[in-house]
Write an enzyme that holds these catalytic residues in place. Structure first.
Site, PDB file in Angstrom:
ATOM      1  N   ASP A  61       0.911  -1.379   0.222  1.00 21.62           N
ATOM      2  CA  ASP A  61       0.017  -0.170  -0.085  1.00 21.62           C
ATOM      3  C   ASP A  61       0.714   1.279  -0.175  1.00 21.62           C
ATOM      4  O   ASP A  61       1.863   1.511   0.675  1.00 21.62           O
ATOM      5  CB  ASP A  61      -1.093   0.041   1.216  1.00 21.62           C
ATOM      6  CG  ASP A  61      -2.083   0.944   1.037  1.00 21.62           C
ATOM      7  OD1 ASP A  61      -3.103   0.512   0.859  1.00 21.62           O
ATOM      8  OD2 ASP A  61      -1.873   2.396   1.111  1.00 21.62           O
ATOM      9  N   ILE A  62       0.487   2.061  -0.740  1.00 19.11           N
ATOM     10  CA  ILE A  62       1.321   3.544  -0.898  1.00 19.11           C
ATOM     11  C   ILE A  62       1.186   4.324   0.401  1.00 19.11           C
ATOM     12  O   ILE A  62       2.363   5.131   0.653  1.00 19.11           O
ATOM     13  CB  ILE A  62       0.788   4.407  -2.048  1.00 19.11           C
ATOM     14  CG1 ILE A  62       1.759   5.284  -2.755  1.00 19.11           C
ATOM     15  CG2 ILE A  62      -0.561   4.921  -1.704  1.00 19.11           C
ATOM     16  CD1 ILE A  62       1.534   5.636  -3.967  1.00 19.11           C
ATOM     17  N   ASN A 122     -12.924  -2.937   2.259  1.00 22.97           N
ATOM     18  CA  ASN A 122     -13.797  -1.996   2.293  1.00 22.97           C
ATOM     19  C   ASN A 122     -14.988  -1.972   1.244  1.00 22.97           C
ATOM     20  O   ASN A 122     -14.332  -2.057   0.166  1.00 22.97           O
ATOM     21  CB  ASN A 122     -13.075  -0.607   2.491  1.00 22.97           C
ATOM     22  CG  ASN A 122     -12.217  -0.561   3.834  1.00 22.97           C
ATOM     23  OD1 ASN A 122     -12.416  -1.135   4.707  1.00 22.97           O
ATOM     24  ND2 ASN A 122     -11.158  -0.069   3.436  1.00 22.97           N
ATOM     25  N   GLY A 165     -15.582   3.022   3.392  1.00 30.82           N
ATOM     26  CA  GLY A 165     -14.190   3.811   3.580  1.00 30.82           C
ATOM     27  C   GLY A 165     -13.584   3.369   2.183  1.00 30.82           C
ATOM     28  O   GLY A 165     -12.341   3.321   2.056  1.00 30.82           O
ATOM     29  N   GLN A 166     -14.350   2.719   1.502  1.00 32.61           N
ATOM     30  CA  GLN A 166     -13.592   2.385   0.042  1.00 32.61           C
ATOM     31  C   GLN A 166     -13.191   3.622  -0.958  1.00 32.61           C
ATOM     32  O   GLN A 166     -14.287   4.382  -1.084  1.00 32.61           O
ATOM     33  CB  GLN A 166     -14.466   1.283  -0.800  1.00 32.61           C
ATOM     34  CG  GLN A 166     -13.595   0.826  -2.024  1.00 32.61           C
ATOM     35  CD  GLN A 166     -14.648  -0.252  -2.742  1.00 32.61           C
ATOM     36  OE1 GLN A 166     -15.760  -0.316  -2.388  1.00 32.61           O
ATOM     37  NE2 GLN A 166     -14.094  -0.956  -3.693  1.00 32.61           N
ATOM     38  N   HIS A 223     -10.334  -5.173  -3.247  1.00 32.62           N
ATOM     39  CA  HIS A 223      -8.694  -5.474  -2.910  1.00 32.62           C
ATOM     40  C   HIS A 223      -9.085  -5.787  -1.401  1.00 32.62           C
ATOM     41  O   HIS A 223      -9.732  -5.357  -0.435  1.00 32.62           O
ATOM     42  CB  HIS A 223      -7.925  -4.171  -2.938  1.00 32.62           C
ATOM     43  CG  HIS A 223      -8.660  -2.953  -2.644  1.00 32.62           C
ATOM     44  ND1 HIS A 223      -9.518  -2.208  -3.147  1.00 32.62           N
ATOM     45  CD2 HIS A 223      -8.325  -2.313  -1.252  1.00 32.62           C
ATOM     46  CE1 HIS A 223      -9.811  -1.000  -2.586  1.00 32.62           C
ATOM     47  NE2 HIS A 223      -9.080  -1.156  -1.380  1.00 32.62           N
ATOM     48  N   LEU A 224      -7.937  -6.862  -0.877  1.00 34.25           N
ATOM     49  CA  LEU A 224      -7.918  -7.314   0.398  1.00 34.25           C
ATOM     50  C   LEU A 224      -6.877  -6.360   0.999  1.00 34.25           C
ATOM     51  O   LEU A 224      -5.841  -6.349   0.628  1.00 34.25           O
ATOM     52  CB  LEU A 224      -7.703  -8.626   0.402  1.00 34.25           C
ATOM     53  CG  LEU A 224      -8.926  -9.778  -0.134  1.00 34.25           C
ATOM     54  CD1 LEU A 224      -8.310 -11.010   0.393  1.00 34.25           C
ATOM     55  CD2 LEU A 224     -10.168  -9.345   0.459  1.00 34.25           C
ATOM     56  N   HIS A 225      -6.913  -5.767   2.079  1.00 33.30           N
ATOM     57  CA  HIS A 225      -5.863  -5.271   2.939  1.00 33.30           C
ATOM     58  C   HIS A 225      -5.188  -6.408   3.685  1.00 33.30           C
ATOM     59  O   HIS A 225      -6.118  -6.627   4.572  1.00 33.30           O
ATOM     60  CB  HIS A 225      -6.211  -3.995   3.770  1.00 33.30           C
ATOM     61  CG  HIS A 225      -6.893  -2.839   3.044  1.00 33.30           C
ATOM     62  ND1 HIS A 225      -6.175  -1.577   2.833  1.00 33.30           N
ATOM     63  CD2 HIS A 225      -7.996  -2.559   2.605  1.00 33.30           C
ATOM     64  CE1 HIS A 225      -6.819  -0.895   2.179  1.00 33.30           C
ATOM     65  NE2 HIS A 225      -7.986  -1.194   2.005  1.00 33.30           N
TER      66      HIS A 225
HETATM   67  P1  DGP Z   1      -9.597   1.644   0.398  1.00 38.91           P
HETATM   68  O1  DGP Z   1      -9.760   2.870   1.093  1.00 38.91           O
HETATM   69  O2  DGP Z   1      -9.762   0.352   1.027  1.00 38.91           O
HETATM   70  O3  DGP Z   1     -10.287   1.661  -1.041  1.00 38.91           O
HETATM   71  O4  DGP Z   1      -8.104   1.484   0.063  1.00 38.91           O
HETATM   72  C1  DGP Z   1      -7.314   1.701  -1.156  1.00 38.91           C
HETATM   73  C2  DGP Z   1      -5.846   1.750  -0.737  1.00 38.91           C
HETATM   74  O5  DGP Z   1      -5.254   2.040  -1.878  1.00 38.91           O
HETATM   75  C3  DGP Z   1      -5.440   2.569   0.204  1.00 38.91           C
HETATM   76  O6  DGP Z   1      -5.001   2.227   1.430  1.00 38.91           O
HETATM   77  C4  DGP Z   1      -4.264   3.606  -0.463  1.00 38.91           C
HETATM   78  C5  DGP Z   1      -3.992   2.492  -1.595  1.00 38.91           C
HETATM   79  N1  DGP Z   1      -3.533   3.240  -2.791  1.00 38.91           N
HETATM   80  C6  DGP Z   1      -4.215   4.022  -3.505  1.00 38.91           C
HETATM   81  N2  DGP Z   1      -3.293   4.565  -4.616  1.00 38.91           N
HETATM   82  C7  DGP Z   1      -2.482   3.676  -4.538  1.00 38.91           C
HETATM   83  C8  DGP Z   1      -1.258   3.676  -5.605  1.00 38.91           C
HETATM   84  O7  DGP Z   1      -1.205   4.360  -6.716  1.00 38.91           O
HETATM   85  N3  DGP Z   1      -0.393   2.614  -5.271  1.00 38.91           N
HETATM   86  C9  DGP Z   1      -0.512   1.743  -4.064  1.00 38.91           C
HETATM   87  N4  DGP Z   1       0.567   0.844  -3.956  1.00 38.91           N
HETATM   88  N5  DGP Z   1      -1.481   1.865  -3.388  1.00 38.91           N
HETATM   89  C10 DGP Z   1      -2.504   3.024  -3.465  1.00 38.91           C
END
Ligand code: DGP
Length: 117
Positions: free
Chosen positions: A33-34, A90, A96-97, A103-105
């Protein structure tokens, strides 16, 4: 629609933007995650552009199983199994999506709390 769909995660699947990829199979991609909220924060996604679990259907039964099993295997390899970790997905605004690609965190490396807020 092109492979992977129209979101930022579709761009990661197609390698149009960089990501720290930790695992890939024919159907699943996992990357860091970024904006990590824990020492280990990995996203596990289907390459198929399903917007959330709520949009998945009977045809996705096997894919969803693979996603969850891959997540557990990635967590194991990340060394998270002994202390435990959290897998969360989410859905929509109240969930909170922010990225409309399922995606699974995987969140690990620190104590998680409940309720999650
Ligand atoms: P959610 O809020 O459940 O939709 O999580 C989306 C997640 O995606 C959030 O934790 C940040 C991550 N994210 C968003 N943009 C990028 C990206 O460009 N690269 C990566 N690696 N993660 C990202």
């Amino acid at each position: 629609m092109s492979s992977g769909g129209d979101t930022i995660f579709g761009k990661i699947i197609r390698r149009e933007i960089p990501a720290q990829i930790v695992h890939e199979t024919e159907h699943v991609l996992a990357f860091r995650d970024i904006s990590p909220v824990a020492p280990s924060h990995i996203l596990v996604i289907p390459k198929k552009p399903i917007s959330s679990v709520a949009s998945a259907g009977p045809a996705d039964r096997e894919l969803l199983g693979e996603l969850l099993l891959e997540a557990a295997e990635i967590a194991r390899r990340e060394g998270l199994e002994a202390d435990g970790y959290r897998i969360v997905t989410n859905i929509g605004s109240f969930g909170g999506q922010t990225v409309p690609h399922l995606h699974l965190h995987i969140i690990g490396g620190r104590q998680c709390h409940w309720p999650p807020g």
